[in-house]
Design an enzyme around this catalytic site. Structure first.
Site, PDB file in Angstrom:
ATOM      1  N   HIS A 148       0.843  -1.212   0.000  1.00 29.07           N
ATOM      2  CA  HIS A 148       0.000   0.000   0.000  1.00 29.07           C
ATOM      3  C   HIS A 148       0.872   1.254   0.000  1.00 29.07           C
ATOM      4  O   HIS A 148       2.035   1.218   0.420  1.00 29.07           O
ATOM      5  CB  HIS A 148      -0.853   0.037   1.278  1.00 29.07           C
ATOM      6  CG  HIS A 148      -2.006  -0.919   1.297  1.00 29.07           C
ATOM      7  ND1 HIS A 148      -2.219  -1.800   2.332  1.00 29.07           N
ATOM      8  CD2 HIS A 148      -3.018  -1.113   0.429  1.00 29.07           C
ATOM      9  CE1 HIS A 148      -3.319  -2.506   2.092  1.00 29.07           C
ATOM     10  NE2 HIS A 148      -3.824  -2.109   0.941  1.00 29.07           N
ATOM     11  N   CYS A 182      -2.543   0.110   9.929  1.00 32.09           N
ATOM     12  CA  CYS A 182      -3.602  -0.805   9.456  1.00 32.09           C
ATOM     13  C   CYS A 182      -4.575  -1.239  10.530  1.00 32.09           C
ATOM     14  O   CYS A 182      -5.706  -1.598  10.235  1.00 32.09           O
ATOM     15  CB  CYS A 182      -3.003  -2.096   8.920  1.00 32.09           C
ATOM     16  SG  CYS A 182      -1.498  -1.934   8.059  1.00 32.09           S
TER      17      CYS A 182
HETATM   18  C1  CIR Z   1      -3.876  -7.753   3.024  1.00 32.54           C
HETATM   19  O1  CIR Z   1      -3.115  -8.234   2.196  1.00 32.54           O
HETATM   20  O2  CIR Z   1      -4.874  -7.133   2.694  1.00 32.54           O
HETATM   21  C2  CIR Z   1      -3.579  -7.964   4.485  1.00 32.54           C
HETATM   22  N1  CIR Z   1      -2.955  -9.245   4.650  1.00 32.54           N
HETATM   23  C3  CIR Z   1      -2.695  -6.878   5.034  1.00 32.54           C
HETATM   24  C4  CIR Z   1      -3.352  -5.525   5.032  1.00 32.54           C
HETATM   25  C5  CIR Z   1      -2.511  -4.470   5.648  1.00 32.54           C
HETATM   26  N2  CIR Z   1      -3.183  -3.221   5.644  1.00 32.54           N
HETATM   27  C6  CIR Z   1      -2.604  -2.060   5.462  1.00 32.54           C
HETATM   28  O3  CIR Z   1      -1.408  -1.980   5.176  1.00 32.54           O
HETATM   29  N3  CIR Z   1      -3.361  -0.980   5.511  1.00 32.54           N
END
Ligand code: CIR
Length: 255
Positions: free
Chosen positions: A159, A247
Site C-alpha cells: 500500500h 492498518c
Molecule cells: C492484506 O493483504 O490485505 C492484508 N494481509 C494486510 C493488510 C494491511 N493493511 C494495510 O497496510 N493498511
C-alpha cells in the site's frame, strides 16, 4: 478521539499476501501484540472501541483498509481483495454513528491503506488493490467537499502507507525506493534507514508516534527530530500478514 480496532481472527493464517511468502503466524503472539497496540492507542489518548470479531474474515484485524474517516465525511472503501469486501459491513455500522457516509461502488476498488490524508490534500496510491477508477471515485466524493485528490504510483510494497506516512505536523517518513519523494516537496521528508525498508509505516497521533519496535534505526532518526514521543510496539507477528501500525485502527476525531 476514538480508535476502532478489531480482534485478530482465528483464521489469520489464511490472510491475503502479496509481497511476502507465507510463514506461520502464532495466533497467541499476534493477539498479545495487538493488545500492546491497543494499549499504545490508549496512551496516545484514544478511547479504544473494538468492532465485533470476525473469524470468517482472515484480514479483518486490518480495519484501516475498509474506510477513510475525515472530519466531515467517512467514505466506505471497496477493498481490492474480494475476500476483504465483507469486512466493511461492521465498519459502516460503526462509522454511521459519527459521520455522514459515502460509499465507493464497483468496479472501482480502493483500500484505505492507500489513502494518505495530508490535511486538505489526499494522496492515493495506485497499487494491486487500488485502481485509477478507485481514485476517481474517491475524488468525486471529496472534491465537492474541498479536498484535492492526487494519484501516486507505488512500487515494491502493498500500500502507499507501507511506503510513506505522516510522522508529525509537517513531517513524513518515507521509503524512497517505494514512492517518489518529489510528490511531497512541501513536507519535511525523513527517509527510513535503508536497513529497515518497512519503517515508513508509523501512526502519528498528535504528541505520540506509534511505530513497530523492529525499526530502531529509523526510530533514532525520528527521535532526533523531536516530532512526538515515540511509542514502539511489538508488531512482527502481524507483519507476517503484511500489516503495519496504521492498518490496525480507524481513528475518529471529535469534531
Ligand atoms: C492484506 O493483504 O490485505 C492484508 N494481509 C494486510 C493488510 C494491511 N493493511 C494495510 O497496510 N493498511
Amino acid at each position: 478521539m476514538i480508535a476502532y480496532t478489531r480482534p485478530v481472527p482465528a483464521s489469520i493464517n489464511e490472510c491475503e499476501l502479496t509481497h511476502l511468502a507465507r510463514r506461520p503466524i502464532d495466533l497467541g503472539r499476534a493477539r498479545a501484540e495487538h493488545a500492546r497496540y491497543e494499549e499504545a492507542l490508549a496512551i496516545a489518548g484514544a478511547e479504544v472501541q473494538r468492532l465485533p470479531a470476525a473469524d470468517s474474515l482472515p484480514d479483518s484485524v486490518f480495519v484501516e483498509d475498509t474506510a477513510i474517516v475525515l472530519d466531515d465525511v467517512a467514505v466506505i472503501a471497496r477493498p481490492g481483495a474480494a475476500s476483504r469486501r465483507p469486512e466493511v459491513d461492521a465498519v459502516r455500522e460503526a462509522l454511521a454513528r459519527h459521520r455522514p457516509l459515502a460509499e465507493l461502488r464497483g468496479p472501482a476498488t480502493l483500500d484505505g491503506g492507500d489513502v494518505l490524508v495530508l490535511d486538505r490534500r489526499i494522496v492515493v496510491g495506485l497499487t494491486a488493490r487500488t485502481t485509477q477508477a478507485g481514485v476517481d471515485a474517491l475524488r468525486s466524493v471529496l472534491a465537492p467537499r474541498g479536498y484535492r485528490v492526487d494519484a501516486l504510483e507505488v512500487r515494491g510494497c502493498l500500500h502507499l502507507k507501507s511506503a510513506v506516512t505522516r510522522a508529525g505536523a509537517g513531517a513524513l517518513v518515507l521509503n524512497p525506493n517505494w514512492v517518489d519523494g518529489a510528490a511531497f516537496s512541501d513536507w519535511d521528508c525523513i527517509a527510513v534507514d535503508p536497513a529497515e525498508p518497512h519503517a515508513g509505516n508509523v501512526l502519528w497521533l498528535g504528541d505520540w508516534l506509534i511505530m513497530p519496535d523492529a525499526h530502531p534505526r529509523t526510530a533514532d532518526r525520528l527521535a532526533a527530530r523531536n516530532l512526538a514521543t515515540l511509542l514502539p510496539v511489538p508488531a512482527s507477528e502481524l507483519a507476517l500478514a503484511e500489516g503495519g501500525v496504521t492498518c490496525g485502527s480507524l481513528i475518529v476525531r471529535e469534531t
